[in-house]
Design a protein around this motif. Sequence first.
Motif, short mmCIF file in Angstrom:
data_model
loop_
_atom_site.label_atom_id
_atom_site.label_comp_id
_atom_site.label_asym_id
_atom_site.label_seq_id
_atom_site.Cartn_x
_atom_site.Cartn_y
_atom_site.Cartn_z
N LEU A 130 0.46 -1.39 -0.56
CA LEU A 130 -0.29 -0.28 0.12
C LEU A 130 0.70 1.15 0.11
CD1 LEU A 130 -2.82 -1.29 2.11
CD2 LEU A 130 -3.07 -0.87 0.18
N ALA A 131 2.17 1.18 0.87
CA ALA A 131 2.99 2.79 0.78
C ALA A 131 3.67 2.98 -0.21
CB ALA A 131 3.27 2.10 1.92
N SER A 132 4.25 1.16 -1.67
CA SER A 132 4.49 1.59 -2.07
C SER A 132 3.62 2.17 -3.75
CB SER A 132 5.12 0.53 -2.89
OG SER A 132 6.46 -0.36 -1.71
N ALA A 133 2.70 1.32 -3.92
CA ALA A 133 2.19 2.00 -3.95
C ALA A 133 1.87 3.83 -4.00
CB ALA A 133 0.28 1.17 -4.41
N ALA A 134 1.34 4.00 -2.95
CA ALA A 134 0.49 5.24 -2.24
C ALA A 134 1.74 6.32 -2.31
CB ALA A 134 0.38 5.75 -0.81
N VAL A 135 3.23 6.17 -2.96
CA VAL A 135 4.15 7.06 -3.55
C VAL A 135 4.30 7.09 -5.10
CG1 VAL A 135 6.75 7.32 -3.71
CG2 VAL A 135 6.33 6.29 -1.19
N VAL A 136 3.30 6.37 -5.50
CA VAL A 136 3.19 6.87 -6.87
C VAL A 136 2.24 7.35 -6.99
CG1 VAL A 136 3.16 5.78 -9.41
CG2 VAL A 136 4.59 4.41 -7.91
N GLY A 137 1.17 6.69 -5.99
CA GLY A 137 0.24 8.14 -6.69
C GLY A 137 0.08 9.16 -5.88
N ALA A 138 1.19 9.70 -4.82
CA ALA A 138 0.68 11.23 -4.44
C ALA A 138 1.84 11.88 -5.23
CB ALA A 138 1.65 10.81 -3.43
N ALA A 139 2.05 11.59 -6.33
CA ALA A 139 2.87 11.85 -7.10
C ALA A 139 2.35 12.23 -8.90
CB ALA A 139 4.72 11.48 -7.79
N ASP A 140 0.93 11.51 -8.56
CA ASP A 140 0.07 11.70 -9.99
C ASP A 140 -0.68 12.77 -10.39
OD1 ASP A 140 -0.77 10.64 -12.37
OD2 ASP A 140 -1.32 9.26 -12.14
N HIS A 141 -0.23 13.95 -10.40
CA HIS A 141 -1.58 15.04 -10.80
C HIS A 141 -3.30 13.94 -11.35
CE1 HIS A 141 0.55 18.45 -11.21
NE2 HIS A 141 1.78 17.53 -11.32
N ALA A 142 -3.14 13.21 -11.39
CA ALA A 142 -4.28 12.32 -11.96
C ALA A 142 -5.10 11.63 -11.03
CB ALA A 142 -4.35 11.73 -13.65
N PHE A 143 -3.89 11.43 -9.99
CA PHE A 143 -4.59 9.92 -9.00
C PHE A 143 -5.22 11.26 -7.77
CE2 PHE A 143 -4.21 7.92 -4.51
CZ PHE A 143 -4.75 6.89 -4.96
N ASP A 144 -6.78 10.61 -7.52
CA ASP A 144 -7.57 11.35 -6.38
C ASP A 144 -6.95 10.57 -5.59
OD1 ASP A 144 -9.16 12.52 -4.99
OD2 ASP A 144 -10.93 11.30 -5.76
N ALA A 145 -6.52 11.62 -4.42
CA ALA A 145 -6.50 10.96 -2.60
C ALA A 145 -7.16 11.89 -1.70
CB ALA A 145 -5.24 11.46 -2.46
N GLY A 146 -8.09 12.09 -2.88
CA GLY A 146 -9.39 13.17 -1.45
C GLY A 146 -8.51 14.17 -0.69
N SER A 147 -7.91 14.56 -1.75
CA SER A 147 -7.14 16.17 -0.93
C SER A 147 -7.22 17.31 -2.28
CB SER A 147 -6.29 15.88 -0.33
OG SER A 147 -5.02 16.90 0.16
N ALA A 148 -7.28 18.18 -1.42
CA ALA A 148 -7.26 19.40 -3.05
C ALA A 148 -5.71 19.99 -2.68
CB ALA A 148 -7.74 20.57 -2.02
N VAL A 149 -4.71 18.94 -2.11
CA VAL A 149 -3.04 18.78 -1.59
C VAL A 149 -2.44 18.75 -2.78
CG1 VAL A 149 -0.85 19.30 -0.12
CG2 VAL A 149 -2.76 19.12 0.96
N ALA A 150 -1.61 19.90 -3.43
CA ALA A 150 -0.28 19.62 -4.78
C ALA A 150 -0.26 18.35 -4.42
CB ALA A 150 -0.32 20.45 -4.91
N PRO A 151 -0.02 17.41 -5.89
CA PRO A 151 1.07 16.62 -6.23
C PRO A 151 1.95 16.59 -5.35
CG PRO A 151 -0.23 16.53 -7.88
CD PRO A 151 -0.68 17.44 -6.96
#
Length: 265
Positions: A130-151
């Motif tokens: 999960l953490a490894s995937a989240a590192v990728v997701g956090a950098a992806d502009h298209a990934f919705d992390a439910g937050s207004a904070v920038a990638p």
Amino acid sequence: MAVLAHPDDETLGMGGTLAKYSAEGVETAIVVATRGQRGRYRGHRDPPEHPGPDALGRIREAELRAAASILGIRDVTVLDYQDQELDRADPREAIARIAAELRRARPHVVVTFPPDGAYGHPDHIAISQLASAAVVGAADHAFDAGSAVAPHRVDKLYYIAWPQSTWDVYEEAFRRLVSTVDGVARQAIPWPDWQLTTAIDTRAHWQRVRQAVACHESQVTAYEGLQRLSPERHEALWGSQSFYRVFSFVNGGRAVEHDLFEGVR
């Protein structure tokens, strides 16, 4: 940021490293997926000695925050997934929640468990994925992390990587570490020394780690062996910590590094 599965993973897994960097003024954060509510309480599994999962979860979260304080860490987040069921959490939701924490804290370096969970623990394996995937997701502009904070792009990702020398001391305290899953015994396999990319000198901080271990009082029975270790063995256990560099945007090569921030400006 350390992304881990249970209260006490922060201390037993990388306490010396967390203490070192916090003491050096590095902003250091912990994200813990569960409250460890399905564990034993002072060696007991059942009432009346065991207070029940909800109460134990509250106790263990308080212990986590006390240990983090000793290690010098103020930024502690508990995601409140069910202990021993992390591999059954909705992966899309869990990845998004961790990615949101990465975007909030914006760490240069992330550390988590290795793919085998150190000794096969399903929660440890799950948080590694999960953490490894989240590192990728956090950098992806298209990934919705439910937050207004920038990638946010993490500079370096590491796995905890314990060599034979570390496992020897742990097993002196805990005996042989085995996780039985689906009827199959999973045993710890040390990392070969040649695979270790990173060795951190934490000798100046091992006594704080020992104090942080004592904060996890509900787990005192499990840690009795650790408390009996001589100061020399404690220093051997927490005076040096090793990692595997999964990726880095800022450095590389075959030489062993001695700083998780090597290459980071």
